[in-house]
Design a protein around this motif. Sequence first.
Motif, PDB file in Angstrom:
ATOM      1  N   LEU A  90       0.833  -1.200   0.000  1.00  0.00           N
ATOM      2  CA  LEU A  90       0.000   0.000   0.000  1.00  0.00           C
ATOM      3  C   LEU A  90       0.872   1.256   0.000  1.00  0.00           C
ATOM      4  N   ASN A  91       1.937   1.259   0.796  1.00  0.00           N
ATOM      5  CA  ASN A  91       2.867   2.395   0.810  1.00  0.00           C
ATOM      6  C   ASN A  91       3.513   2.587  -0.554  1.00  0.00           C
ATOM      7  N   ASP A  92       3.929   1.480  -1.181  1.00  0.00           N
ATOM      8  CA  ASP A  92       4.523   1.564  -2.522  1.00  0.00           C
ATOM      9  C   ASP A  92       3.522   2.119  -3.529  1.00  0.00           C
ATOM     10  N   LEU A  93       2.287   1.640  -3.450  1.00  0.00           N
ATOM     11  CA  LEU A  93       1.252   2.083  -4.369  1.00  0.00           C
ATOM     12  C   LEU A  93       0.945   3.571  -4.177  1.00  0.00           C
ATOM     13  N   GLN A  94       0.877   4.030  -2.934  1.00  0.00           N
ATOM     14  CA  GLN A  94       0.608   5.445  -2.671  1.00  0.00           C
ATOM     15  C   GLN A  94       1.752   6.315  -3.182  1.00  0.00           C
ATOM     16  N   ARG A  95       2.989   5.865  -2.997  1.00  0.00           N
ATOM     17  CA  ARG A  95       4.142   6.620  -3.489  1.00  0.00           C
ATOM     18  C   ARG A  95       4.136   6.688  -5.014  1.00  0.00           C
ATOM     19  N   LEU A  96       3.872   5.568  -5.660  1.00  0.00           N
ATOM     20  CA  LEU A  96       3.812   5.555  -7.123  1.00  0.00           C
ATOM     21  C   LEU A  96       2.672   6.425  -7.645  1.00  0.00           C
ATOM     22  N   ASN A  97       1.550   6.420  -6.954  1.00  0.00           N
ATOM     23  CA  ASN A  97       0.423   7.263  -7.357  1.00  0.00           C
ATOM     24  C   ASN A  97       0.794   8.739  -7.247  1.00  0.00           C
ATOM     25  N   ALA A  98       1.469   9.117  -6.166  1.00  0.00           N
ATOM     26  CA  ALA A  98       1.895  10.516  -6.007  1.00  0.00           C
ATOM     27  C   ALA A  98       2.896  10.899  -7.095  1.00  0.00           C
ATOM     28  N   GLU A  99       3.817  10.004  -7.427  1.00  0.00           N
ATOM     29  CA  GLU A  99       4.777  10.273  -8.499  1.00  0.00           C
ATOM     30  C   GLU A  99       4.059  10.453  -9.836  1.00  0.00           C
ATOM     31  N   TYR A 100       3.048   9.624 -10.091  1.00  0.00           N
ATOM     32  CA  TYR A 100       2.301   9.733 -11.343  1.00  0.00           C
ATOM     33  C   TYR A 100       1.547  11.059 -11.417  1.00  0.00           C
ATOM     34  N   VAL A 101       0.915  11.464 -10.331  1.00  0.00           N
ATOM     35  CA  VAL A 101       0.174  12.726 -10.314  1.00  0.00           C
ATOM     36  C   VAL A 101       1.134  13.886 -10.568  1.00  0.00           C
ATOM     37  N   ASN A 102       2.303  13.881  -9.920  1.00  0.00           N
ATOM     38  CA  ASN A 102       3.293  14.938 -10.142  1.00  0.00           C
ATOM     39  C   ASN A 102       3.789  14.939 -11.591  1.00  0.00           C
ATOM     40  N   PHE A 103       4.054  13.756 -12.129  1.00  0.00           N
ATOM     41  CA  PHE A 103       4.493  13.646 -13.524  1.00  0.00           C
ATOM     42  C   PHE A 103       3.427  14.188 -14.463  1.00  0.00           C
ATOM     43  N   SER A 104       2.185  13.838 -14.210  1.00  0.00           N
ATOM     44  CA  SER A 104       1.086  14.284 -15.068  1.00  0.00           C
ATOM     45  C   SER A 104       0.952  15.803 -15.049  1.00  0.00           C
ATOM     46  N   LYS A 105       1.049  16.410 -13.876  1.00  0.00           N
ATOM     47  CA  LYS A 105       0.965  17.873 -13.768  1.00  0.00           C
ATOM     48  C   LYS A 105       2.136  18.540 -14.487  1.00  0.00           C
ATOM     49  N   ARG A 106       3.334  18.002 -14.286  1.00  0.00           N
ATOM     50  CA  ARG A 106       4.521  18.567 -14.939  1.00  0.00           C
ATOM     51  C   ARG A 106       4.424  18.440 -16.459  1.00  0.00           C
ATOM     52  N   ALA A 107       3.952  17.301 -16.940  1.00  0.00           N
ATOM     53  CA  ALA A 107       3.809  17.093 -18.387  1.00  0.00           C
ATOM     54  C   ALA A 107       2.787  18.062 -18.967  1.00  0.00           C
ATOM     55  N   LYS A 108       1.708  18.303 -18.245  1.00  0.00           N
ATOM     56  CA  LYS A 108       0.693  19.241 -18.732  1.00  0.00           C
ATOM     57  C   LYS A 108       1.252  20.659 -18.793  1.00  0.00           C
ATOM     58  N   ARG A 109       2.006  21.068 -17.751  1.00  0.00           N
ATOM     59  CA  ARG A 109       2.629  22.403 -17.764  1.00  0.00           C
ATOM     60  C   ARG A 109       3.606  22.532 -18.928  1.00  0.00           C
ATOM     61  N   GLU A 110       4.415  21.506 -19.155  1.00  0.00           N
ATOM     62  CA  GLU A 110       5.377  21.538 -20.257  1.00  0.00           C
ATOM     63  C   GLU A 110       4.664  21.576 -21.602  1.00  0.00           C
ATOM     64  N   GLN A 111       3.553  20.868 -21.721  1.00  0.00           N
ATOM     65  CA  GLN A 111       2.789  20.869 -22.964  1.00  0.00           C
ATOM     66  C   GLN A 111       2.205  22.254 -23.227  1.00  0.00           C
ATOM     67  N   GLU A 112       1.662  22.891 -22.205  1.00  0.00           N
ATOM     68  CA  GLU A 112       1.112  24.236 -22.358  1.00  0.00           C
ATOM     69  C   GLU A 112       2.211  25.243 -22.706  1.00  0.00           C
ATOM     70  N   ALA A 113       3.380  25.094 -22.096  1.00  0.00           N
ATOM     71  CA  ALA A 113       4.493  25.996 -22.396  1.00  0.00           C
ATOM     72  C   ALA A 113       4.967  25.800 -23.846  1.00  0.00           C
ATOM     73  N   ALA A 114       5.022  24.554 -24.302  1.00  0.00           N
ATOM     74  CA  ALA A 114       5.430  24.281 -25.685  1.00  0.00           C
ATOM     75  C   ALA A 114       4.408  24.851 -26.668  1.00  0.00           C
TER      76      ALA A 114
END
Length: 186
Positions: free
Chosen positions: A56-80
């Motif tokens: 469960l701890n691993d899954l929560q950490r991976l989920n948080a990493e995915y959410v951060n990656f998704s937000k960063r990718a969206k910001r980079e896409q908007e900037a591009a």
Amino acid sequence: MTTPNDENQSGDPLEGLDFEPSKEAFDVDEPVAEASEPVVEMTELDKAQAESADRLNDLQRLNAEYVNFSKRAKREQEAARARGVEDVLVSLLPVLDDVYRARQAGDLTGPFEAISEKLTGALSRFGVETYGEVGEEFDPAKHEALMHQTSAEAESTTVQHVVEVGYRIGDRVVRAARVAVVGPEA
């Protein structure tokens, strides 16, 4: 009654003596080691629960990493996207300047006027705005003063003539409006 000199039957020479140890005999300066917890074997259920908590701890950490990656990718896409729109606008500036001058001279009529309107509409869908009009308050962050005159009638520095309109995308100035200004006498 027995005496210390008498032989006792158990063979213990201290047996039968009235002997009470003093407290000082047991006072020790060294810390007493605490008893360790007894070793308890984990049952299958305990093992499964511990493994489940780890997963469960691993899954929560991976989920948080995915959410951060998704937000960063969206910001980079908007900037591009914004950089792409800006690049297209910068490459079209000479054409847009010619259209502006033709409109000011009254030469933009017929099908060329329709093409001009379509071009302006297409750019506005991407957030491109023009600015810089006669009478506007001069703002050095938005205007580039090519000429400056003074006048006794002027109360503040304003745009007197627009040489080239300015373009912005949202709040970002792509090209400052190039203007002639008139200001109060010093």
